[in-house]
Design an enzyme around this catalytic site. Structure first.
Site, PDB file in Angstrom:
ATOM      1  N   TYR A 133     -19.204 -27.267  -6.174  1.00 24.26           N
ATOM      2  CA  TYR A 133     -18.222 -25.982  -5.507  1.00 24.26           C
ATOM      3  C   TYR A 133     -16.860 -26.186  -5.640  1.00 24.26           C
ATOM      4  O   TYR A 133     -15.746 -24.727  -5.725  1.00 24.26           O
ATOM      5  CB  TYR A 133     -18.129 -25.927  -3.867  1.00 24.26           C
ATOM      6  CG  TYR A 133     -19.542 -26.764  -3.090  1.00 24.26           C
ATOM      7  CD1 TYR A 133     -21.165 -26.053  -4.050  1.00 24.26           C
ATOM      8  CD2 TYR A 133     -19.699 -26.656  -1.769  1.00 24.26           C
ATOM      9  CE1 TYR A 133     -22.007 -26.062  -3.270  1.00 24.26           C
ATOM     10  CE2 TYR A 133     -20.622 -26.575  -1.529  1.00 24.26           C
ATOM     11  CZ  TYR A 133     -21.978 -26.485  -1.805  1.00 24.26           C
ATOM     12  OH  TYR A 133     -23.562 -26.684  -0.949  1.00 24.26           O
ATOM     13  N   HIS A 158     -27.444 -33.485  -5.281  1.00 27.40           N
ATOM     14  CA  HIS A 158     -27.716 -31.889  -5.350  1.00 27.40           C
ATOM     15  C   HIS A 158     -29.329 -31.378  -5.340  1.00 27.40           C
ATOM     16  O   HIS A 158     -29.404 -30.492  -4.381  1.00 27.40           O
ATOM     17  CB  HIS A 158     -26.423 -31.306  -5.925  1.00 27.40           C
ATOM     18  CG  HIS A 158     -26.181 -30.026  -5.729  1.00 27.40           C
ATOM     19  ND1 HIS A 158     -25.244 -29.709  -5.405  1.00 27.40           N
ATOM     20  CD2 HIS A 158     -26.586 -29.279  -4.691  1.00 27.40           C
ATOM     21  CE1 HIS A 158     -24.773 -28.799  -4.889  1.00 27.40           C
ATOM     22  NE2 HIS A 158     -25.916 -27.942  -3.845  1.00 27.40           N
TER      23      HIS A 158
HETATM   24  N1  LIG Z   1     -27.801 -28.591  -1.290  1.00 27.52           N
HETATM   25  C1  LIG Z   1     -27.663 -27.043  -1.502  1.00 27.52           C
HETATM   26  O1  LIG Z   1     -28.295 -26.489  -2.723  1.00 27.52           O
HETATM   27  C2  LIG Z   1     -26.703 -25.789  -1.208  1.00 27.52           C
HETATM   28  C3  LIG Z   1     -26.459 -24.542  -0.991  1.00 27.52           C
HETATM   29  C4  LIG Z   1     -26.228 -23.381  -0.391  1.00 27.52           C
HETATM   30  C5  LIG Z   1     -25.898 -23.787   0.746  1.00 27.52           C
HETATM   31  N2  LIG Z   1     -24.993 -25.048   0.989  1.00 27.52           N
HETATM   32  C6  LIG Z   1     -24.476 -24.910   2.115  1.00 27.52           C
HETATM   33  O2  LIG Z   1     -24.537 -24.464   3.126  1.00 27.52           O
HETATM   34  C7  LIG Z   1     -23.311 -24.196   3.504  1.00 27.52           C
HETATM   35  C8  LIG Z   1     -24.002 -23.002   4.441  1.00 27.52           C
HETATM   36  O3  LIG Z   1     -24.404 -21.973   3.867  1.00 27.52           O
HETATM   37  P1  LIG Z   1     -24.632 -20.391   2.924  1.00 27.52           P
HETATM   38  O4  LIG Z   1     -22.878 -20.786   3.190  1.00 27.52           O
HETATM   39  O5  LIG Z   1     -25.311 -20.422   1.836  1.00 27.52           O
HETATM   40  O6  LIG Z   1     -24.663 -19.109   4.028  1.00 27.52           O
HETATM   41  P2  LIG Z   1     -24.562 -19.574   5.823  1.00 27.52           P
HETATM   42  O7  LIG Z   1     -23.776 -20.544   6.096  1.00 27.52           O
HETATM   43  O8  LIG Z   1     -26.210 -19.135   5.990  1.00 27.52           O
HETATM   44  O9  LIG Z   1     -23.923 -17.379   6.344  1.00 27.52           O
HETATM   45  C9  LIG Z   1     -22.585 -17.395   4.901  1.00 27.52           C
HETATM   46  C10 LIG Z   1     -22.164 -16.289   5.666  1.00 27.52           C
HETATM   47  O10 LIG Z   1     -22.370 -15.696   6.227  1.00 27.52           O
HETATM   48  C11 LIG Z   1     -21.512 -15.094   7.341  1.00 27.52           C
HETATM   49  N3  LIG Z   1     -21.264 -15.487   8.495  1.00 27.52           N
HETATM   50  C12 LIG Z   1     -21.067 -16.899   9.360  1.00 27.52           C
HETATM   51  N4  LIG Z   1     -20.929 -16.706  10.736  1.00 27.52           N
HETATM   52  C13 LIG Z   1     -21.137 -15.420  10.960  1.00 27.52           C
HETATM   53  C14 LIG Z   1     -21.371 -15.238  12.291  1.00 27.52           C
HETATM   54  N5  LIG Z   1     -22.113 -15.905  13.173  1.00 27.52           N
HETATM   55  N6  LIG Z   1     -22.279 -13.523  12.214  1.00 27.52           N
HETATM   56  C15 LIG Z   1     -22.190 -12.492  11.257  1.00 27.52           C
HETATM   57  N7  LIG Z   1     -21.815 -13.616   9.963  1.00 27.52           N
HETATM   58  C16 LIG Z   1     -21.437 -14.977  10.175  1.00 27.52           C
HETATM   59  C17 LIG Z   1     -20.240 -16.059   6.450  1.00 27.52           C
HETATM   60  O11 LIG Z   1     -19.376 -14.610   6.539  1.00 27.52           O
HETATM   61  P3  LIG Z   1     -17.100 -14.932   6.495  1.00 27.52           P
HETATM   62  O12 LIG Z   1     -17.725 -16.357   5.743  1.00 27.52           O
HETATM   63  O13 LIG Z   1     -17.198 -13.641   5.866  1.00 27.52           O
HETATM   64  O14 LIG Z   1     -17.700 -15.730   7.886  1.00 27.52           O
HETATM   65  C18 LIG Z   1     -21.065 -16.062   5.438  1.00 27.52           C
HETATM   66  O15 LIG Z   1     -21.387 -14.264   4.911  1.00 27.52           O
HETATM   67  C19 LIG Z   1     -22.883 -24.154   2.430  1.00 27.52           C
HETATM   68  O16 LIG Z   1     -21.622 -23.743   2.239  1.00 27.52           O
HETATM   69  C20 LIG Z   1     -22.783 -24.780   1.508  1.00 27.52           C
HETATM   70  O17 LIG Z   1     -21.824 -26.135   2.349  1.00 27.52           O
HETATM   71  C21 LIG Z   1     -25.421 -25.670   0.061  1.00 27.52           C
END
Ligand SMILES: NC(=O)c1ccc[n+]([C@@H]2O[C@H](COP(=O)([O-])OP(=O)(O)OC[C@H]3O[C@@H](n4cnc5c(N)ncnc54)[C@H](OP(=O)(O)O)[C@@H]3O)[C@@H](O)[C@H]2O)c1
Length: 267
Positions: free
Chosen positions: A39, A97
């Protein structure tokens, strides 16, 4: 290790804006912060933690080893680099990862994580995007079980078999993209109906469903109001029927980006 029931994701939170967002999340009460070498924001996470003034030992920080550094010596060097980037003495958790099974080096990477744990660089070790066959190999070849498996999980893709496997092996399942990365699931009419019934937002209902499944979600948000909203899910319950209705939304092609760990590789 005792973990909070929910964590904070940091993918795409970089630089000064990232520091502000993570600092805000810490102020809201998040005590588990998830980052990764890939990241390019371990420095951002470290800076936000220092600025928060919260004692290091009160925060759980997880990071992840990228696929290009699975060779034993490289993996150890990468973990050290991860720590230097964050300005930390240790990570609470360090995960592989992706298994990258075609490269077939994940057991070697696991041996490096085991060494890093013995050296005190990391407190606990785990995996991300690992399927049962990959985990079984780690256990049979090293005798060491991952503490955590962080996997893609949201209402259209809820990984029932993998959750059962993790539970049977006492591995805690974490949900990445728990809100489907703000895709169509956040407008799903069936979840919207349940949200109306319980007087909560769709996002809150989804996160509550994950908690009741026994999974640890790590939602990411840049907005303080949403960070607070996503934390406020511990004063209501979904009924068994509401839980099942959401679980039934499962789709065969429910992954966000077709990243099947049996095939997909990330470096
Ligand atoms: N291990 C892996 O391979 C892997 C892969 C992907 C992700 N991850 C981890 O998982 C974490 C979370 O996943 P993600 O970032 O992909 O997606 P997520 O948390 O499912 O969704 C994030 C999105 O949702 C929006 N959001 C957040 N809360 C909200 C709410 N209450 N209402 C409406 N929209 C909302 C955010 O917008 P705003 O920011 O504009 O509020 C952002 O666009 C990542 O940040 C990372 O740390 C790990």
């Amino acid at each position: 290790m005792s973990l909070p029931q929910i964590g904070f994701g940091t993918y795409k939170l970089n630089g000064a804006l990232g520091v502000n967002a993570i600092n805000s999340a810490l102020n809201c009460g998040y005590r588990l912060i998830d980052t990764a070498f890939n990241y390019e924001n371990e420095g951002t996470v470290g800076e936000a933690i220092r600025r928060s003034g919260i004692a290091r030992e009160q925060i759980i920080i997880s990071s992840k080893l990228p696929g290009r550094h699975h060779h034993y010596e490289e993996a150890l060097t990468t973990i050290q680099e991860s720590l230097y980037r964050a300005g930390l003495d240790y990570y609470d958790l360090y995960l592989i990862h992706w298994p990258n099974p075609k490269e077939n080096l994940y057991v070697e990477a696991w041996q490096a994580l085991i060494t890093a744990q013995k050296l005190g660089l990391v407190r606990e070790i785990g995996v991300s995007n690992f399927l049962p066959a990959h985990i079984n190999r780690l256990i049979s070849e090293t005798g060491v079980k991952p503490a955590v498996n962080q996997i893609e999980l949201h209402p259209y893709f809820s990984e029932p078999e993998l959750r059962v496997f993790d539970q049977q092996n006492k591995i805690l399942t974490w949900a990445w993209s728990p809100l489907g990365r703000a895709s169509s699931v956040l407008n799903d009419p069936i979840i919207a109906g349940i949200a109306d019934d319980v007087q909560r937002s769709i996002g809150q209902v989804i996160l509550r469903w994950e908690i009741q499944l026994g999974v640890l979600p790590i939602p990411k948000s840049t907005h303080t109001s949403r960070q607070i909203e996503n934390l406020n899910i511990f004063d209501f319950q979904l009924s068994g029927e509401q839980m099942q209705t959401i679980t039934n939304l499962e789709r065969p092609d429910g992954r966000l980006q077709n990243q099947d760990p049996a095939e997909y590789e990330e470096f």
